[in-house]
Design an enzyme around this catalytic site. Sequence first.
Site, PDB file in Angstrom:
ATOM      1  N   GLU A   1     -25.514  73.842  56.207  1.00 28.29           N
ATOM      2  CA  GLU A   1     -25.881  72.902  57.274  1.00 28.29           C
ATOM      3  C   GLU A   1     -25.074  71.608  57.137  1.00 28.29           C
ATOM      4  O   GLU A   1     -24.580  71.058  58.127  1.00 28.29           O
ATOM      5  CB  GLU A   1     -27.377  72.605  57.160  1.00 28.29           C
ATOM      6  CG  GLU A   1     -27.976  71.771  58.255  1.00 28.29           C
ATOM      7  CD  GLU A   1     -29.437  71.457  57.970  1.00 28.29           C
ATOM      8  OE1 GLU A   1     -29.961  70.545  58.627  1.00 28.29           O
ATOM      9  OE2 GLU A   1     -30.043  72.115  57.106  1.00 28.29           O
TER      10      GLU A   1
ATOM     11  N   ASP B   1     -22.385  70.338  59.957  1.00 28.22           N
ATOM     12  CA  ASP B   1     -22.513  69.020  60.565  1.00 28.22           C
ATOM     13  C   ASP B   1     -21.165  68.292  60.543  1.00 28.22           C
ATOM     14  O   ASP B   1     -20.746  67.694  61.536  1.00 28.22           O
ATOM     15  CB  ASP B   1     -23.569  68.208  59.798  1.00 28.22           C
ATOM     16  CG  ASP B   1     -23.662  66.783  60.278  1.00 28.22           C
ATOM     17  OD1 ASP B   1     -23.998  66.562  61.449  1.00 28.22           O
ATOM     18  OD2 ASP B   1     -23.379  65.861  59.477  1.00 28.22           O
TER      19      ASP B   1
ATOM     20  N   ASN C   1     -30.757  73.085  62.873  1.00 23.19           N
ATOM     21  CA  ASN C   1     -30.351  73.291  61.478  1.00 23.19           C
ATOM     22  C   ASN C   1     -29.618  74.619  61.318  1.00 23.19           C
ATOM     23  O   ASN C   1     -28.601  74.706  60.623  1.00 23.19           O
ATOM     24  CB  ASN C   1     -31.578  73.271  60.566  1.00 23.19           C
ATOM     25  CG  ASN C   1     -32.261  71.925  60.529  1.00 23.19           C
ATOM     26  OD1 ASN C   1     -31.682  70.919  60.936  1.00 23.19           O
ATOM     27  ND2 ASN C   1     -33.487  71.889  60.053  1.00 23.19           N
TER      28      ASN C   1
ATOM     29  N   GLU D   1     -26.080  74.454  62.835  1.00 24.79           N
ATOM     30  CA  GLU D   1     -25.142  73.779  61.933  1.00 24.79           C
ATOM     31  C   GLU D   1     -24.761  74.687  60.763  1.00 24.79           C
ATOM     32  O   GLU D   1     -23.590  74.730  60.352  1.00 24.79           O
ATOM     33  CB  GLU D   1     -25.767  72.488  61.405  1.00 24.79           C
ATOM     34  CG  GLU D   1     -25.839  71.373  62.439  1.00 24.79           C
ATOM     35  CD  GLU D   1     -26.472  70.117  61.893  1.00 24.79           C
ATOM     36  OE1 GLU D   1     -26.046  69.023  62.286  1.00 24.79           O
ATOM     37  OE2 GLU D   1     -27.414  70.220  61.075  1.00 24.79           O
TER      38      GLU D   1
END
Length: 246
Positions: free
Chosen positions: A61, A65, A130, A133
Amino acid sequence: MSFIRNILNSRFDKGGNFFLRVEKIVGFKPKKKGLYVKAFTHRSMNLKDKNGNAINYERLEFVGDAMLSSVIAFYLFEEVPHGDEGYLTKMRSKVVSREHLNELGKELKLIDLVETNIPKQNFGNNIHGNLFEALVGAIYLDKGYKYCEKFIYKRVINPHVDIEKLEGKVISYKSLLIEWCQKEKNSFDYNVYEDTGNDDLKHFSVKLSINDKVVAKARATSKKKAEEKASKRAFFAFQKQITRFI
């Protein structure tokens, strides 16, 4: 390796064939399949590799990001040559906002693929973003930057990024309201208090005051949600003034 292999095999055994579904979403055949297992494993499974490292999506994650921010930043830099740093930062924040990522995760039905010991209906909304990502992170580590960039263009930029619409999009009514109050030198106060009422879940109520006058009230299951809800109501009450500020 046998431990990871057992996890991989368990994904094949479950209905719908996990890897075929992943392949359909990403548009290519995954090479490092263990990454995609991690991308859809929740920490509640409490899985660890032979070195004692956790097997779940949280580290992926983090990578996803960063990749989303990188690709979106370069796209905006090229697409909006007149935009200064502040403008580009604000626009990128709108594209990769938690709300938008949650929508993308829901659109792809990523929660259907997650392994968890928690009933899925008990998850908050952020699980969807979440997982999105984490999937982006897995793609980058599996296939490299170009494949990752292609996926982001296909799933995020091409269908959802409209510069003109983004300019008018509000991602946080509270942040916008506070910016406006500070610019106009208006005092503001969020008076939040616990309000259980007759609900099974604990609720919070908030009274939002501007220049010592209550302008909006709201109630929600968290302080943050209650403040955002009240801010949104205040925004529409002062929309003409605030719109000029935007």
